[in-house]
Design a protein around this motif. Structure first.
Motif, PDB file in Angstrom:
ATOM      1  N   HIS A  86       0.834  -1.199   0.000  1.00 23.17           N
ATOM      2  CA  HIS A  86       0.000   0.000   0.000  1.00 23.17           C
ATOM      3  C   HIS A  86       0.872   1.254   0.000  1.00 23.17           C
ATOM      4  O   HIS A  86       0.620   2.199  -0.745  1.00 23.17           O
ATOM      5  N   LYS A  87       1.900   1.276   0.845  1.00 25.92           N
ATOM      6  CA  LYS A  87       2.787   2.432   0.898  1.00 25.92           C
ATOM      7  C   LYS A  87       3.490   2.639  -0.442  1.00 25.92           C
ATOM      8  O   LYS A  87       3.619   3.761  -0.920  1.00 25.92           O
ATOM      9  N   SER A  88       3.909   1.551  -1.033  1.00 26.00           N
ATOM     10  CA  SER A  88       4.611   1.621  -2.305  1.00 26.00           C
ATOM     11  C   SER A  88       3.729   2.208  -3.413  1.00 26.00           C
ATOM     12  O   SER A  88       4.175   3.083  -4.169  1.00 26.00           O
ATOM     13  N   VAL A  89       2.486   1.780  -3.501  1.00 23.56           N
ATOM     14  CA  VAL A  89       1.625   2.293  -4.571  1.00 23.56           C
ATOM     15  C   VAL A  89       1.199   3.737  -4.299  1.00 23.56           C
ATOM     16  O   VAL A  89       1.034   4.513  -5.239  1.00 23.56           O
ATOM     17  N   VAL A  90       1.056   4.115  -3.032  1.00 22.85           N
ATOM     18  CA  VAL A  90       0.756   5.518  -2.721  1.00 22.85           C
ATOM     19  C   VAL A  90       1.931   6.404  -3.135  1.00 22.85           C
ATOM     20  O   VAL A  90       1.739   7.470  -3.721  1.00 22.85           O
ATOM     21  N   LEU A  91       3.137   5.953  -2.862  1.00 16.33           N
ATOM     22  CA  LEU A  91       4.309   6.720  -3.301  1.00 16.33           C
ATOM     23  C   LEU A  91       4.352   6.833  -4.823  1.00 16.33           C
ATOM     24  O   LEU A  91       4.746   7.868  -5.364  1.00 16.33           O
ATOM     25  N   ASP A  92       3.920   5.791  -5.509  1.00 19.65           N
ATOM     26  CA  ASP A  92       3.876   5.837  -6.969  1.00 19.65           C
ATOM     27  C   ASP A  92       2.839   6.862  -7.445  1.00 19.65           C
ATOM     28  O   ASP A  92       3.081   7.592  -8.403  1.00 19.65           O
ATOM     29  N   VAL A  93       1.706   6.948  -6.766  1.00 19.12           N
ATOM     30  CA  VAL A  93       0.697   7.960  -7.115  1.00 19.12           C
ATOM     31  C   VAL A  93       1.282   9.355  -6.908  1.00 19.12           C
ATOM     32  O   VAL A  93       1.153  10.222  -7.780  1.00 19.12           O
ATOM     33  N   PHE A  94       1.950   9.577  -5.787  1.00 26.42           N
ATOM     34  CA  PHE A  94       2.567  10.881  -5.554  1.00 26.42           C
ATOM     35  C   PHE A  94       3.643  11.173  -6.591  1.00 26.42           C
ATOM     36  O   PHE A  94       3.792  12.308  -7.029  1.00 26.42           O
ATOM     37  N   ARG A  95       4.405  10.149  -6.983  1.00 28.24           N
ATOM     38  CA  ARG A  95       5.420  10.344  -8.024  1.00 28.24           C
ATOM     39  C   ARG A  95       4.765  10.809  -9.321  1.00 28.24           C
ATOM     40  O   ARG A  95       5.220  11.749  -9.966  1.00 28.24           O
ATOM     41  N   ARG A  96       3.658  10.171  -9.685  1.00 24.93           N
ATOM     42  CA  ARG A  96       2.953  10.557 -10.914  1.00 24.93           C
ATOM     43  C   ARG A  96       2.411  11.977 -10.810  1.00 24.93           C
ATOM     44  O   ARG A  96       2.447  12.730 -11.791  1.00 24.93           O
ATOM     45  N   MET A  97       1.912  12.337  -9.636  1.00 29.89           N
ATOM     46  CA  MET A  97       1.412  13.695  -9.449  1.00 29.89           C
ATOM     47  C   MET A  97       2.555  14.701  -9.573  1.00 29.89           C
ATOM     48  O   MET A  97       2.380  15.781 -10.147  1.00 29.89           O
ATOM     49  N   CYS A  98       3.729  14.349  -9.062  1.00 29.51           N
ATOM     50  CA  CYS A  98       4.884  15.251  -9.110  1.00 29.51           C
ATOM     51  C   CYS A  98       5.451  15.396 -10.518  1.00 29.51           C
ATOM     52  O   CYS A  98       6.179  16.351 -10.787  1.00 29.51           O
ATOM     53  N   GLU A  99       5.126  14.476 -11.398  1.00 32.17           N
ATOM     54  CA  GLU A  99       5.580  14.581 -12.790  1.00 32.17           C
ATOM     55  C   GLU A  99       4.829  15.663 -13.549  1.00 32.17           C
ATOM     56  O   GLU A  99       5.240  16.058 -14.632  1.00 32.17           O
ATOM     57  N   ASP A 100       3.744  16.150 -12.978  1.00 35.35           N
ATOM     58  CA  ASP A 100       2.946  17.198 -13.606  1.00 35.35           C
ATOM     59  C   ASP A 100       3.088  18.484 -12.789  1.00 35.35           C
ATOM     60  O   ASP A 100       2.367  18.691 -11.808  1.00 35.35           O
ATOM     61  N   PRO A 101       4.036  19.344 -13.167  1.00 34.22           N
ATOM     62  CA  PRO A 101       4.271  20.570 -12.384  1.00 34.22           C
ATOM     63  C   PRO A 101       3.011  21.433 -12.246  1.00 34.22           C
ATOM     64  O   PRO A 101       2.788  22.042 -11.205  1.00 34.22           O
ATOM     65  N   GLN A 102       2.186  21.455 -13.280  1.00 37.74           N
ATOM     66  CA  GLN A 102       0.961  22.250 -13.227  1.00 37.74           C
ATOM     67  C   GLN A 102       0.015  21.718 -12.146  1.00 37.74           C
ATOM     68  O   GLN A 102      -0.612  22.493 -11.426  1.00 37.74           O
ATOM     69  N   ALA A 103      -0.051  20.397 -12.000  1.00 34.92           N
ATOM     70  CA  ALA A 103      -0.900  19.797 -10.967  1.00 34.92           C
ATOM     71  C   ALA A 103      -0.412  20.192  -9.577  1.00 34.92           C
ATOM     72  O   ALA A 103      -1.222  20.487  -8.687  1.00 34.92           O
ATOM     73  N   LEU A 104       0.899  20.239  -9.390  1.00 40.58           N
ATOM     74  CA  LEU A 104       1.446  20.637  -8.091  1.00 40.58           C
ATOM     75  C   LEU A 104       1.117  22.090  -7.774  1.00 40.58           C
ATOM     76  O   LEU A 104       0.753  22.423  -6.643  1.00 40.58           O
TER      77      LEU A 104
END
Length: 159
Positions: A86-104
């Motif tokens: 669970h922790k690993s996939v949540v970190l992956d979601v955050f990684r994907r969110m961080c790949e989009d500077p506009q989303a941040l």
């Protein structure tokens, strides 16, 4: 099938009040339950769907995104009882969110810069920093009977 529909969503879906209402009323409720399921494949698929919701419908889901991040994702990262997967996939979601500077930027503006909202961006950064530092030191794991596997998983999360 649902993941494919969300990935391919065109303007008709993205602006349809009925579709957005259905996402809020049914899909988000279901995803909230599925994100903490004991079946790794269900968690993975649910989080992939959530990423698509952020990518295509974030303008319509401000409250829902806050709930997902604060009540599910941050709690999973901060809990010592959360499974490694669970922790690993949540970190992956955050990684994907961080790949989009506009989303941040939008997360910061919509939550942290809004006096009526929580500091969501700050909470995310704090949780990621804490995870990167490691939740428990290897010596502490040994002192409390922690296994080698727990030490390896903790080290993996920090990568």
């Amino acid at each position: 099938l649902l993941l494919s529909v969300l990935k391919q969503a065109g303007p008709a879906f993205k602006t349809s009040d009925k579709f957005i209402h259905s996402i809020r009323q049914y899909l988000c409720v279901s995803l909230l339950r599925n994100c903490t399921a004991n079946v790794p494949q269900v968690v993975d698929l649910s989080l992939q769907v959530f990423v698509q919701l952020i990518a295509h419908f974030k303008d319509h889901l401000k409250a829902e995104i806050e709930v997902f991040i604060t009540k599910i994702f941050l709690r999973i990262l901060e809990s010592e009882n959360s499974p490694f997967h669970h922790k690993s996939v949540v970190l992956d979601v955050f990684r994907r969110m961080c790949e989009d500077p506009q989303a941040l930027v939008e997360i910061f503006l919509n939550y942290d810069a809004d006096f009526d909202s929580i500091d969501l961006f700050r909470h995310m950064v704090d949780a990621l920093a804490k995870t990167a530092k490691g939740s428990v030191k290897p010596a502490e794991l040994d002192a409390f009977g922690g296994s080698r596997k727990m030490q390896e998983q903790d080290a993996t999360l920090r990568l």
